[in-house]
Design a protein around this motif. Structure first.
Motif, PDB file in Angstrom:
ATOM      1  N   MET A 449       0.917  -1.283   0.261  1.00 61.35           N
ATOM      2  CA  MET A 449      -0.233  -0.117  -0.194  1.00 61.35           C
ATOM      3  C   MET A 449       0.995   1.405  -0.135  1.00 61.35           C
ATOM      4  O   MET A 449       2.206   1.504   0.737  1.00 61.35           O
ATOM      5  CB  MET A 449      -1.266  -0.280   1.196  1.00 61.35           C
ATOM      6  CG  MET A 449      -1.629  -1.257   1.045  1.00 61.35           C
ATOM      7  SD  MET A 449      -3.124  -1.690   2.175  1.00 61.35           S
ATOM      8  CE  MET A 449      -3.755  -3.107   1.946  1.00 61.35           C
ATOM      9  N   LYS A 451       0.508   5.780   1.197  1.00 62.04           N
ATOM     10  CA  LYS A 451       0.121   6.821   1.513  1.00 62.04           C
ATOM     11  C   LYS A 451       0.945   7.988   1.667  1.00 62.04           C
ATOM     12  O   LYS A 451       2.098   7.818   1.884  1.00 62.04           O
ATOM     13  CB  LYS A 451      -1.368   6.622   2.701  1.00 62.04           C
ATOM     14  CG  LYS A 451      -0.049   5.801   3.420  1.00 62.04           C
ATOM     15  CD  LYS A 451      -1.091   5.852   4.816  1.00 62.04           C
ATOM     16  CE  LYS A 451      -0.438   5.868   5.635  1.00 62.04           C
ATOM     17  NZ  LYS A 451      -0.536   4.620   6.735  1.00 62.04           N
ATOM     18  N   THR A 452      -0.061   8.674   1.924  1.00 66.15           N
ATOM     19  CA  THR A 452       1.074  10.111   2.402  1.00 66.15           C
ATOM     20  C   THR A 452       0.276  10.672   3.479  1.00 66.15           C
ATOM     21  O   THR A 452      -0.532  10.123   3.533  1.00 66.15           O
ATOM     22  CB  THR A 452       0.377  11.158   0.931  1.00 66.15           C
ATOM     23  OG1 THR A 452       0.187  10.384  -0.377  1.00 66.15           O
ATOM     24  CG2 THR A 452       1.273  12.605   1.175  1.00 66.15           C
ATOM     25  N   ASP A 453       1.340  10.687   3.881  1.00 67.05           N
ATOM     26  CA  ASP A 453       1.388  10.996   5.845  1.00 67.05           C
ATOM     27  C   ASP A 453       0.662  12.274   5.614  1.00 67.05           C
ATOM     28  O   ASP A 453       1.386  13.377   5.144  1.00 67.05           O
ATOM     29  CB  ASP A 453       2.619  11.104   5.771  1.00 67.05           C
ATOM     30  CG  ASP A 453       2.458  11.307   7.906  1.00 67.05           C
ATOM     31  OD1 ASP A 453       3.326  10.464   8.413  1.00 67.05           O
ATOM     32  OD2 ASP A 453       2.603  12.109   8.592  1.00 67.05           O
ATOM     33  N   GLU A 454       0.279  12.646   6.246  1.00 68.90           N
ATOM     34  CA  GLU A 454      -1.149  14.320   6.250  1.00 68.90           C
ATOM     35  C   GLU A 454      -0.335  14.980   7.150  1.00 68.90           C
ATOM     36  O   GLU A 454       0.225  16.331   6.420  1.00 68.90           O
ATOM     37  CB  GLU A 454      -2.678  13.861   7.059  1.00 68.90           C
ATOM     38  CG  GLU A 454      -3.502  13.460   6.611  1.00 68.90           C
ATOM     39  CD  GLU A 454      -4.657  13.157   6.690  1.00 68.90           C
ATOM     40  OE1 GLU A 454      -4.659  13.536   7.451  1.00 68.90           O
ATOM     41  OE2 GLU A 454      -5.273  12.572   5.862  1.00 68.90           O
ATOM     42  N   THR A 459       5.923  10.343   1.566  1.00 66.70           N
ATOM     43  CA  THR A 459       5.023   9.305   0.840  1.00 66.70           C
ATOM     44  C   THR A 459       5.094   7.742   1.621  1.00 66.70           C
ATOM     45  O   THR A 459       6.703   8.003   1.780  1.00 66.70           O
ATOM     46  CB  THR A 459       5.226   9.197  -0.778  1.00 66.70           C
ATOM     47  OG1 THR A 459       5.259  10.261  -1.551  1.00 66.70           O
ATOM     48  CG2 THR A 459       5.127   7.733  -0.994  1.00 66.70           C
TER      49      THR A 459
END
Ligand code: GDP
Length: 553
Positions: A449, A451-454, A459
């Motif tokens: 998976m 995702k982008t760390d908020e 990334t």
């Protein structure tokens, strides 16, 4: 052809010899013409360069071979009506790729589980065994590496019984071991098979009567086999009780029924590397593992009404229903969608419907992978496995069906990723390329998976273990030409549990003693607020399923 088709997987702990065995099977079935050393790059199921470097098989390639059962002593007679098709679905042997194993098990009908004759039952074989039990996959055991110093066939058989709780019976017993491995006792036929010395590819052999000590061993094994089969199989059991004789063919059918019912595990021993015993093992695949007709019909459901079950019979005369079990970006052909047909027929040029996306797409090409060659085919029938080209909107586990046929097969289940790390391109200009590559890879691999760390905007990629992520980074470089920097791997789970008496301080547990999930060290310490304990885990090897952590505490 359907009754003469076998969809099998070959599963093993890493290094037990799965790749070598697969390669030998391809050789004997005429799919490749040269036997090479597995690690010199000749193994054709190891598609990726890095797999060869690492010596592990990562992808589940499906390879189709044809096998003519041995007709006469030492020869193979090529009668078309005896031709058998064996689709080999490659299952990876590394603990980080259990999800791949799981998805392969979902689409195959039977498996060969390979053991190292010295090492016996190893951690990953236990995992694979449990997964195979879950999917009711009938199995044969191949005790490989009988040529190694310290090889002990009977010891491995005993371990398979004790540690895996399997009703293992010997059908092909090695004659001799180590450098004295010269043949096999064919228990069912009560014959001795001697490999020919002057044929280093082991293609020829001679069959003789059992004599002396071999006769004793062979007869004892035959009695054991008959006792085991008659115990399980009603038809033969009744005959046995009435003391009626039964024919060789009836015994074979009895073994077949008991194996398919998952109540009996036939065991063979030999050495893939030394080309000893592989041909008889192939015969056993045909004799005892199920054809697509021998397994219960798949059951799907109506996506609009999950309670509404739809039986998907294994027949060409039904509407087309298949499961996409593997996506692969092929350099030459484009996106390959490996699928298993459960019902009906799909032809090149047909339109297939994906009930999940509610979209239809045209099948541009149908391809069979034979060794490292792509062969175009016109149609793929119920029970068979092939790859489609031209389907874009699909992910692993999707059902692909005939137009307007709303049925969804149960997709394989994939565990959540356990380890994460940050990645960034070495040069800023590659940012977009990296994003595209990661998207492609995560589409191929349901346990990977992105995702982008908020908070940080980084990334983050997550997978099943450190090796899994390492391979992804490697693939970025090789296949997508993106050099990436990575952060330190972080365990995806960090749990806080309520402190209990005695829970203070540092508790270090070494678990996975039997190595099930590699060696995992969990350390527990009070968290900042002093309220609970934070569990940290350090992976030395392998992945940590969430359930496991919960079970420990
Ligand atoms: P995999 O990891 O299960 O695919 O195992 P490989 O097929 O890559 O084999 C691992 C190593 O064991 C290789 O070095 C092989 O050459 C070796 N090997 C495989 N089969 C045999 C065998 O029958 N006897 C011996 N002595 N070595 C073998």
């Amino acid at each position: 052809m359907l009754e003469r088709t076998r969809n099998i997987g070959i599963a093993a702990h890493i290094d037990a010899g799965k790749t070598t065995l697969t390669e030998r099977i391809l050789f004997y079935t005429g799919m490749i013409h040269k036997i090479g050393e597995v690690h010199d790059g000749a193994a054709t199921t190891d598609w990726m360069e890095q797999e060869r470097e690492r010596g592990i098989t990562i992808t589940s390639a499906a390879v189709t071979t044809e096998w003519w059962q041995r007709a006469e002593e030492g020869t193979v007679k090529l009668f078309p009506e005896q031709k058998q098709r064996i689709n080999i679905i490659d299952t990876p042997g590394h603990v980080d790729f259990t999800a791949e194993v799981e998805r392969s098990l979902r689409v195959l009908d039977g498996a060969i589980v390979v053991f190292d004759a010295v090492a016996g039952v190893q951690p990953q074989t236990e995992t694979v065994w449990r997964q195979a039990n879950k999917y009711h996959v009938p199995r044969l055991v191949f005790v490989n590496k009988m040529d190694r110093t310290g090889a002990d066939f009977d010891n491995v058989v005993a371990e398979v019984k004790e540690k895996l709780g399997a009703n293992a019976v010997r059908i092909l017993i090695p004659i001799g071991a180590e450098d004295q491995l010269i043949g096999q006792i064919d228990v069912v036929n009560q014959k001795a098979v001697y490999f020919s010395d002057d044929d280093k590819f082991g293609s020829t052999y001679s069959v003789r009567e059992l004599e002396g000590e071999l006769k004793q061993i062979g007869e004892a094994a035959y009695e054991e086999l008959v006792a085991a089969v008659t115990d399980i199989d009603e038809q033969l059991g009744e005959k046995f009780l009435l003391e009626e004789p039964f024919t060789l063919e009836e015994l074979k059918q009895g073994i077949r029924r008991a194996t398919i019912a998952n109540k009996l595990i036939p065991v063979a021993g030999g050495s893939a590397f030394k080309n000893k015993g592989v041909q008889y093992l192939l015969d056993a695949v045909i004799d005892y593992l199920p054809s697509p007709l021998d397994i219960p019909a798949a059951v799907g459901m109506d996506p609009e009404n999950e309670d509404h079950e739809i039986v998907v019979p294994t027949s060409d005369n039904e509407k087309f229903v298949s499961l996409a079990f593997k996506l692969w970006a092929d350099k030459f052909v484009g996106k390959l969608v490996f699928f298993r047909v459960y019902s009906g027929v799909v032809k090149k040029g047909d339109t297939v419907y994906n009930p999940r996306t509610r979209r239809s797409e045209r099948v541009g090409r149908l391809i069979r992978i034979q060794s490292n060659q792509h062969t175009d085919i016109d149609a793929c029938y119920a029970g068979d496995i092939a790859a489609m080209v031209g389907i874009k909107n699909v992910t692993t586990g999707d059902t692909l069906a005939a137009e307007k046929h709303d049925v969804v097969l149960e997709p394989p289940t994939f565990p959540d990723p356990v380890i994460s790390m940050a990645v960034e391109p070495k040069t800023k200009a590659d940012q977009e390329k990296l994003a595209l590559a990661l998207a492609r890879l995560s589409e191929e691999d349901p346990t990977f998976m992105v995702k982008t760390d908020e908070e940080t905007g980084q990334t983050i990629i997550s997978g099943m273990g450190e090796l899994h992520l390492e391979i992804i980074v490697d693939r970025l470089r090789r296949e997508f030409k993106v050099e990436a920097n990575t952060g330190a791997p972080q365990i995806a789970y960090r749990e806080t549990i309520t402190a209990s008496a005695g829970g203070e301080g540092k508790l270090v547990k070494q678990s996975g003693g039997r190595g099930q999930y590699g060696h995992v060290i969990l350390s527990v310490r009070p968290n900042e607020k002093g309220k609970g304990l934070t569990i940290e885990n350090k992976v030395i090897g392998g992945s940590i399923p969430k359930e496991y952590i919960n079970a420990v505490y």
